[in-house]
Design a protein around this motif. Sequence first.
Motif, PDB file in Angstrom:
ATOM      1  N   ILE A  83      35.360   2.376 -91.627  1.00 56.11           N
ATOM      2  CA  ILE A  83      33.974   2.926 -92.063  1.00 56.11           C
ATOM      3  C   ILE A  83      33.276   1.671 -92.555  1.00 56.11           C
ATOM      4  N   ARG A  84      33.963   0.468 -93.123  1.00 56.20           N
ATOM      5  CA  ARG A  84      33.223  -0.832 -93.127  1.00 56.20           C
ATOM      6  C   ARG A  84      32.482  -1.168 -92.163  1.00 56.20           C
ATOM      7  N   LEU A  85      33.118  -1.335 -90.887  1.00 59.29           N
ATOM      8  CA  LEU A  85      32.700  -1.633 -89.996  1.00 59.29           C
ATOM      9  C   LEU A  85      31.308  -1.275 -89.280  1.00 59.29           C
ATOM     10  N   THR A  86      31.731   0.192 -89.592  1.00 56.31           N
ATOM     11  CA  THR A  86      30.259   1.187 -89.127  1.00 56.31           C
ATOM     12  C   THR A  86      29.362   0.620 -89.859  1.00 56.31           C
ATOM     13  N   SER A  87      29.465   0.639 -91.285  1.00 56.97           N
ATOM     14  CA  SER A  87      28.110   0.151 -92.025  1.00 56.97           C
ATOM     15  C   SER A  87      27.726  -0.973 -91.831  1.00 56.97           C
ATOM     16  N   PHE A  88      28.498  -2.187 -91.606  1.00 54.97           N
ATOM     17  CA  PHE A  88      28.168  -3.392 -90.987  1.00 54.97           C
ATOM     18  C   PHE A  88      27.222  -3.412 -89.604  1.00 54.97           C
ATOM     19  N   ARG A  89      27.821  -2.493 -88.769  1.00 54.89           N
ATOM     20  CA  ARG A  89      27.118  -2.300 -87.705  1.00 54.89           C
ATOM     21  C   ARG A  89      25.821  -1.833 -87.577  1.00 54.89           C
TER      22      ARG A  89
END
Length: 134
Positions: free
Chosen positions: A40-46
């Motif tokens: 979920i963090r990676l999705t936010s960063f992307r």
Amino acid sequence: MLHHLRHEDSRSIQLRLANDWMGLNEHLFQLAELESAKDIRLTSFRKMAEIFEHKLNDQASAFVVYQAALRDDYANQDVAIEIDRLASNLKSYEHLINEYSNIPCLLEKLDMKAAYALKSLLIQWKSKLNTQKL
């Protein structure tokens, strides 16, 4: 372009509908900081990087955000592809090499998969840097 918008919270939707891209990125950053789940963090960063690049025309900021995502998961191929693309556009391979080669004991702190992924990226970046210099 913003292909990860399926599971937006109401604040994200409001900011997006208002075309408040900086506000949306600030909100996404806050969500990422509070999130314990790496995916979920990676999705936010992307999402943040896509907004910087495609809505705010700021590849340099997108590059920085993708680097934050990479630090979260060195083995994420999607992030690695985006970093590579932006490093090529921005002529920033040397920066990446310096950034990730000079972190004391980084490879020892990573699990085997992440360490291997980072070593592979460093080899690719060095090769591309040498090609850029030709």
